[in-house]
Write an enzyme that holds these catalytic residues in place. Structure first.
Site, PDB file in Angstrom:
ATOM      1  CG  ASP A 171      -2.915  27.773  31.231  1.00  5.24           C
ATOM      2  OD1 ASP A 171      -2.581  26.588  31.455  1.00  5.24           O
ATOM      3  OD2 ASP A 171      -2.970  28.641  32.117  1.00  5.24           O
ATOM      4  NE  ARG A 178       1.984  19.476  33.278  1.00  2.18           N
ATOM      5  CZ  ARG A 178       1.021  18.661  33.734  1.00  2.18           C
ATOM      6  NH1 ARG A 178       1.335  17.597  34.432  1.00  2.18           N
ATOM      7  NH2 ARG A 178      -0.253  18.911  33.482  1.00  2.18           N
ATOM      8  N   GLY A 223      -1.641  17.770  30.633  1.00  2.00           N
ATOM      9  CA  GLY A 223      -2.403  16.596  31.084  1.00  2.00           C
ATOM     10  C   GLY A 223      -3.218  16.032  29.926  1.00  2.00           C
ATOM     11  CG  ASP A 280      -8.241  21.079  34.851  1.00  2.00           C
ATOM     12  OD1 ASP A 280      -8.822  20.068  35.288  1.00  2.00           O
ATOM     13  OD2 ASP A 280      -7.039  21.316  35.058  1.00  2.00           O
ATOM     14  CG  ASP A 340      -7.705  25.383  32.980  1.00  2.55           C
ATOM     15  OD1 ASP A 340      -7.886  25.034  31.794  1.00  2.55           O
ATOM     16  OD2 ASP A 340      -6.660  25.134  33.599  1.00  2.55           O
ATOM     17  CB  THR A 366      -7.092  21.091  29.597  1.00  2.00           C
ATOM     18  OG1 THR A 366      -7.291  21.048  31.007  1.00  2.00           O
ATOM     19  CG2 THR A 366      -7.676  22.394  29.077  1.00  2.00           C
ATOM     20  NE  ARG A 377      -3.317  19.725  40.980  1.00  2.00           N
ATOM     21  CZ  ARG A 377      -2.504  18.950  40.286  1.00  2.00           C
ATOM     22  NH1 ARG A 377      -1.524  19.466  39.608  1.00  2.00           N
ATOM     23  NH2 ARG A 377      -2.679  17.658  40.270  1.00  2.00           N
TER      24      ARG A 377
HETATM   25  P1  ADP Z   1      -1.165  22.542  30.225  1.00  2.00           P
HETATM   26  O1  ADP Z   1      -0.867  22.742  28.787  1.00  2.00           O
HETATM   27  O2  ADP Z   1      -2.171  21.447  30.449  1.00  2.00           O
HETATM   28  O3  ADP Z   1      -1.511  23.834  30.929  1.00  2.00           O
HETATM   29  P2  ADP Z   1       1.464  22.676  31.480  1.00  2.00           P
HETATM   30  O4  ADP Z   1       1.204  23.967  32.166  1.00  2.00           O
HETATM   31  O5  ADP Z   1       2.191  21.626  32.233  1.00  2.00           O
HETATM   32  O6  ADP Z   1       0.153  21.956  30.938  1.00  2.00           O
HETATM   33  O7  ADP Z   1       2.296  23.001  30.156  1.00  2.00           O
HETATM   34  C1  ADP Z   1       2.663  21.977  29.259  1.00  2.00           C
HETATM   35  C2  ADP Z   1       4.001  22.289  28.653  1.00  2.00           C
HETATM   36  O8  ADP Z   1       3.943  23.512  27.918  1.00  2.00           O
HETATM   37  C3  ADP Z   1       5.129  22.510  29.649  1.00  2.00           C
HETATM   38  O9  ADP Z   1       5.670  21.316  30.139  1.00  2.00           O
HETATM   39  C4  ADP Z   1       6.133  23.238  28.786  1.00  2.00           C
HETATM   40  O10 ADP Z   1       6.794  22.326  27.928  1.00  2.00           O
HETATM   41  C5  ADP Z   1       5.223  24.140  27.940  1.00  2.00           C
HETATM   42  N1  ADP Z   1       5.126  25.480  28.541  1.00  2.00           N
HETATM   43  C6  ADP Z   1       4.431  25.838  29.647  1.00  2.00           C
HETATM   44  N2  ADP Z   1       4.600  27.145  29.933  1.00  2.00           N
HETATM   45  C7  ADP Z   1       5.436  27.637  28.990  1.00  2.00           C
HETATM   46  C8  ADP Z   1       6.020  28.918  28.744  1.00  2.00           C
HETATM   47  N3  ADP Z   1       5.773  29.961  29.531  1.00  2.00           N
HETATM   48  N4  ADP Z   1       6.832  29.049  27.670  1.00  2.00           N
HETATM   49  C9  ADP Z   1       7.101  27.991  26.875  1.00  2.00           C
HETATM   50  N5  ADP Z   1       6.588  26.764  27.054  1.00  2.00           N
HETATM   51  C10 ADP Z   1       5.770  26.568  28.095  1.00  2.00           C
END
Ligand code: ADP
Length: 349
Positions: free
Chosen positions: A109, A78, A11, A133, A135, A131, A177
């Site tokens: 994360d 994403r 995000g 959040d 979090d 982020t 969330r």
């Molecule tokens: P945030 O970084 O805000 O937590 P997301 O959880 O949507 O947002 O993660 C962003 C992007 O990071 C995902 O769309 C994916 O490309 C990558 N990602 C998330 N989890 C993993 C993972 N376990 N291994 C590799 N890449 C990941």
């Protein structure tokens, strides 16, 4: 290192552009070229017809123009393909082919997990916690959180001003969330009387009892601030039956509870004109606050320094007001602690 990359992922958060600018300035200072990777990890896959839509040389003068702007110039998205090991191998090859020797990853994360897997494939990465959040357990603040709280504070103040004029309570829904920090800080900084978060189980009856008490004690315009993810922590309550019995139309069986319905329930339980406002995406699209701009500046500079000194696989955070770094894996293992003391204070005073 002669060339590094930077990407924003997950995000969007206020301060992402400021962090990219800080990276660009430090890269220029140390004589490194900088590649902007577009739309999070999507850019590393080079699926666009035009390479400039995936990876582009960042010119400092362009970046200087966007540094103060909200959103992210590099775009963010994403990238589900990146969850597949073979796609990450493909990404690592593309990164090497572009001559990129290290990457600054600005995200939450999920993005950090992506960064960790790139490190495992031999691409050094440094993470900046972008982020709203808040979090991530290892850091006191994430980039964008302070701006988001300032945004909510402004909006809740406005809601409270009109609530005061009409002596009518309000419900304000903020983002978060899985994490109630935005709701909690917003309450603490505005004097909003009731805070509902995903971390603490709550019941509608308890909230209604508190609101009725506040009204009875001469505060007919109290404010409830609820985090968007707090509904999962709600004690079961047949709210649809409750509202249907009171003649409220448009309550469909497949609808989940939301702040509009919470306001309607409170209206009936406390005999008051409760109004709901969902603050929504405004929280993510503000100009970064002084705090976030400062953090972005220090973090971007530190990230470049770590990479140029061969220290990859790290994330940057704030502890006791100072910017620091630690290994990604260690950071991801930390358990977040919700500030229950502040929560109790907000809800009891
Ligand atoms: P945030 O970084 O805000 O937590 P997301 O959880 O949507 O947002 O993660 C962003 C992007 O990071 C995902 O769309 C994916 O490309 C990558 N990602 C998330 N989890 C993993 C993972 N376990 N291994 C590799 N890449 C990941």
């Amino acid at each position: 290192m002669r060339r590094i990359g930077v990407l924003t992922s997950g995000g969007d958060a206020p301060g992402m552009n400021a962090a990219v600018m800080a990276v660009a300035k430090a890269a220029r200072y140390y004589g490194m070229s900088l590649i902007g990777i577009k739309r999070g990890y999507n850019g590393t896959l080079c699926h666009s017809r035009n390479i400039e839509d995936d990876m582009v040389e960042l010119d400092l003068d362009t970046i200087l123009d966007i540094a103060d702007l909200p959103g992210t110039y590099l775009r963010t998205a994403r990238c589900l393909d990146f969850l597949k090991p073979e796609m990450r191998m493909h990404a690592a090859n593309n990164i090497r082919e572009m001559g990129i020797e290290g990457i600054v990853v600005i995200g939450g994360d999920g993005s950090y997990q992506g960064a960790r897997s790139l490190c495992e494939l031999g691409i050094p990465c440094v993470g900046i916690p972008g982020t709203i959040d808040n979090d991530l357990a290892y850091t006191e603040n994430t980039l964008g959180f302070d701006t988001a709280v300032n945004s909510c504070m402004e909006d809740v103040r406005a809601i409270r001003a009109t609530s005061r004029s009409h002596d009518r309570p309000g419900v304000a829904e903020v983002m978060g969330r899985h994490c109630g920090d935005i709701a909690l800080r917003t309450c603490a900084s505005t004097g909003a009387e009731i805070c509902i978060v995903p971390e603490v189980p709550w019941s509608i009856q308890e909230v209604a009892d508190r609101l009725c008490r506040l009204i009875d004690n001469g505060n007919p315009r109290a404010t409830v601030v609820v985090a968007e993810g707090a509904w999962d922590a709600m004690h079961p309550f047949d709210w649809q039956h409750f509202l249907t019995e009171r003649g409220v139309k448009h309550v469909y069986p497949d609808t989940t509870i939301n702040s509009e319905y919470l306001a309607l329930i409170l209206k009936h339980k406390c005999s008051a004109e409760v109004r709901a406002t969902v603050l929504g995406y405004t929280q993510r699209g503000r100009h970064p606050s002084a705090y976030d701009s400062w953090f972005a500046f220090e973090a971007g500079n530190l990230a470049v320094n770590l990479l140029r000194n061969g220290i990859g696989n790290q994330v940057i955070g704030i502890k006791d007001g100072r910017v620091f770094y630690m290994p990604i894996t260690m950071a991801l293992q930390q358990k977040r602690e919700f500030d229950l003391a502040l929560y109790n204070l907000v809800n009891s005073l």
